[in-house]
Design a protein around this motif. Structure first.
Motif, PDB file in Angstrom:
ATOM      1  N   VAL A  40       5.951   0.680   4.772  1.00 35.10           N
ATOM      2  CA  VAL A  40       6.281  -0.192   5.891  1.00 35.10           C
ATOM      3  C   VAL A  40       5.212  -1.282   5.936  1.00 35.10           C
ATOM      4  O   VAL A  40       4.037  -1.005   6.186  1.00 35.10           O
ATOM      5  N   LEU A  41       5.625  -2.508   5.668  1.00 32.76           N
ATOM      6  CA  LEU A  41       4.676  -3.611   5.637  1.00 32.76           C
ATOM      7  C   LEU A  41       4.413  -4.127   7.036  1.00 32.76           C
ATOM      8  O   LEU A  41       5.305  -4.110   7.889  1.00 32.76           O
ATOM      9  N   PRO A  42       3.204  -4.608   7.282  1.00 36.61           N
ATOM     10  CA  PRO A  42       2.935  -5.175   8.600  1.00 36.61           C
ATOM     11  C   PRO A  42       3.699  -6.485   8.774  1.00 36.61           C
ATOM     12  O   PRO A  42       4.027  -7.172   7.808  1.00 36.61           O
TER      13      PRO A  42
ATOM     14  N   HIS B   5       0.758  10.013  -1.809  1.00 34.67           N
ATOM     15  CA  HIS B   5       1.180   8.750  -2.372  1.00 34.67           C
ATOM     16  C   HIS B   5       2.293   8.159  -1.513  1.00 34.67           C
ATOM     17  O   HIS B   5       3.009   8.885  -0.824  1.00 34.67           O
ATOM     18  N   VAL B   6       2.384   6.865  -1.552  1.00 32.16           N
ATOM     19  CA  VAL B   6       3.436   6.160  -0.835  1.00 32.16           C
ATOM     20  C   VAL B   6       4.170   5.316  -1.863  1.00 32.16           C
ATOM     21  O   VAL B   6       3.570   4.470  -2.521  1.00 32.16           O
TER      22      VAL B   6
END
Length: 166
Positions: free
Chosen positions: A42-44, A35-36
């Motif tokens: 970290v979003l693009p 799970h994150v």
């Protein structure tokens, strides 16, 4: 022969129960799951040339500002028909077709929904009626998030029609 028939009938369910019990007790555990968490993600990066825009949030007016608001929607037959449609979308299930507070969903609420035909409701100014409609008591406050801003004033116009003698 009878013992063999009984064994053939009882063996499959018994074997199934034993297998189910074994899997239940000794089967896979959910202790390790990938799970994150949101704060770890970290979003693009956004595409080049894009501009971030915050959505406009339309809130119900405060008590002081509500009395000063006037309905910008004229009392035309088209606006009343539009308000009646919106009343059917958002209000009829709790307040009923006539606004008496006897809708099928509203009958299950404690306290029951307001009777929209009362003189108390008719005495509200348009802005006060809008504020009461969006921030009322009980189950009603969800309307601030549900009713789009463009549907609110025609709905207020239609509520005035419920208060008038026909």
């Amino acid at each position: 022969m009878k013992k063999l028939a009984v064994l053939m009938v009882l063996a499959p369910p018994l074997l199934g129960a034993v297998l189910f019990g074994y899997i239940l007790v000794r089967g896979p555990r959910m202790t390790v799951q990938h799970h994150v968490r949101e704060f770890q993600m970290v979003l693009p990066a956004p595409p080049a040339g894009t501009v971030a825009v915050a959505p406009a949030i339309s809130r119900a007016p405060g008590e002081a500002g509500a009395a000063a608001l006037t309905n910008p929607v004229a009392a035309t037959p088209a606006a009343l028909a539009q308000g009646e449609t919106y009343y059917g979308y958002y209000c009829v299930f709790c307040h009923g077709a006539t606004g008496a507070g006897d809708g099928p969903v509203g009958n299950s609420y404690v306290p029951r929904p307001a009777d929209l035909r009362l003189p108390k409701v008719a005495a509200y100014r348009d802005g006060e009626l809008l504020r009461a409609m969006l921030t009322g008591t009980g189950h009603e406050p969800v309307l601030e998030r549900v009713v789009p801003p463009g549907h609110r004033w025609p709905l207020v116009r239609y509520l005035r029609l419920l208060n008038s003698p026909r």
